[in-house]
Design a protein around this motif. Structure first.
Motif, short mmCIF file in Angstrom:
data_model
loop_
_atom_site.label_atom_id
_atom_site.label_comp_id
_atom_site.label_asym_id
_atom_site.label_seq_id
_atom_site.Cartn_x
_atom_site.Cartn_y
_atom_site.Cartn_z
N SER A 288 0.84 -1.21 0.00
CA SER A 288 0.00 0.00 0.00
C SER A 288 0.86 1.25 0.00
CB SER A 288 -0.91 0.04 1.22
OG SER A 288 -1.61 -1.12 1.38
N MET A 289 1.88 1.24 0.85
CA MET A 289 2.76 2.40 0.92
C MET A 289 3.52 2.58 -0.40
SD MET A 289 2.00 3.73 3.67
CE MET A 289 3.16 5.05 3.56
N LEU B 102 -2.54 10.39 -7.64
CA LEU B 102 -3.49 10.30 -6.53
C LEU B 102 -3.79 11.67 -5.93
CD1 LEU B 102 -2.17 7.09 -4.77
CD2 LEU B 102 -4.22 7.33 -6.16
N GLY B 103 -2.94 12.65 -6.20
CA GLY B 103 -3.18 14.01 -5.70
C GLY B 103 -4.18 14.78 -6.54
N LEU C 221 -7.98 10.19 -1.09
CA LEU C 221 -9.00 10.22 -0.03
C LEU C 221 -10.13 9.23 -0.35
CD1 LEU C 221 -9.94 11.50 2.60
CD2 LEU C 221 -11.13 13.21 1.23
N LEU C 222 -10.50 9.15 -1.62
CA LEU C 222 -11.55 8.19 -2.02
C LEU C 222 -11.09 6.76 -1.80
CD1 LEU C 222 -12.81 9.84 -5.33
CD2 LEU C 222 -13.88 9.90 -3.08
N ILE C 223 -9.83 6.47 -2.13
CA ILE C 223 -9.30 5.12 -1.95
C ILE C 223 -9.24 4.75 -0.48
CG2 ILE C 223 -7.24 3.68 -2.25
CD1 ILE C 223 -6.73 5.21 -4.87
N LEU C 224 -8.73 5.66 0.34
CA LEU C 224 -8.64 5.38 1.78
C LEU C 224 -10.03 5.25 2.42
CD1 LEU C 224 -5.66 7.67 2.84
CD2 LEU C 224 -5.70 5.18 2.64
N THR C 225 -10.96 6.08 1.99
CA THR C 225 -12.33 5.99 2.52
C THR C 225 -12.98 4.67 2.13
OG1 THR C 225 -12.53 8.40 2.37
CG2 THR C 225 -14.57 7.14 2.58
N ALA C 226 -12.81 4.25 0.87
CA ALA C 226 -13.37 2.97 0.44
C ALA C 226 -12.76 1.82 1.22
CB ALA C 226 -13.14 2.77 -1.05
N GLY D 233 -14.89 -0.57 3.76
CA GLY D 233 -14.84 -2.02 3.56
C GLY D 233 -14.37 -2.74 4.80
N ALA D 234 -13.38 -2.17 5.50
CA ALA D 234 -12.89 -2.79 6.74
C ALA D 234 -13.97 -2.80 7.80
CB ALA D 234 -11.65 -2.05 7.23
N VAL D 235 -14.72 -1.70 7.94
CA VAL D 235 -15.78 -1.63 8.94
C VAL D 235 -16.90 -2.61 8.62
CG1 VAL D 235 -17.60 -0.14 9.88
CG2 VAL D 235 -15.26 0.73 9.66
#
Length: 118
Positions: free
Chosen positions: A16-17, A27-28, A51-56, A60-62
């Motif tokens: 991921s990093m 991504l910016g 931000l969209l990728i991290l939010t998705a 999904g994790a939740v």
């Protein structure tokens, strides 16, 4: 098994990093999300792709966490029911073991053999 899970999590974090570092300019970039339902139109502010990728990923994790929590609660209820049933059956077996036997009610092996030979 626990070590394999931790190793898999570390590998996922590493990739991921690497993904985010190698794709920082792309991504910016920003995007504006909009949706039209019947007469209503909703438009978001400018959002960066990362931000969209991290939010998705977080959503999904939740959702996955809630699913597995529900599954664990269901399975623990089944386990509790099976343990109660097992305890009841063990109690029944113990009560049958302690019950005195009447010789008149049960034919011996010799009597059974005589009846078969006749």
């Amino acid at each position: 098994m626990r070590y394999l899970k931790v190793l898999a999590l570390v590998i996922l974090f590493f990739f991921s990093m690497v993904f985010f570092v190698q794709n920082t300019p792309e991504l910016g970039k920003t995007v504006i999300l909009s949706i039209e339902l019947l007469q209503y139109k909703f438009t978001s502010q400018e959002l960066p792709y990362y931000l969209l990728i991290l939010t998705a990923f977080a959503v999904g994790a939740v959702i996955t966490l809630l699913y597995f929590m529900g599954d664990k609660i269901r399975l623990s209820g089944q386990l509790r029911a099976c343990r109660t049933r097992m305890a009841n059956l063990e109690q029944e077996v113990n009560s049958l073991r302690n019950m005195p036997l009447d010789e008149g009610n049960y034919p011996s092996a010799a009597e059974t053999a005589e009846e078969k030979s006749e």
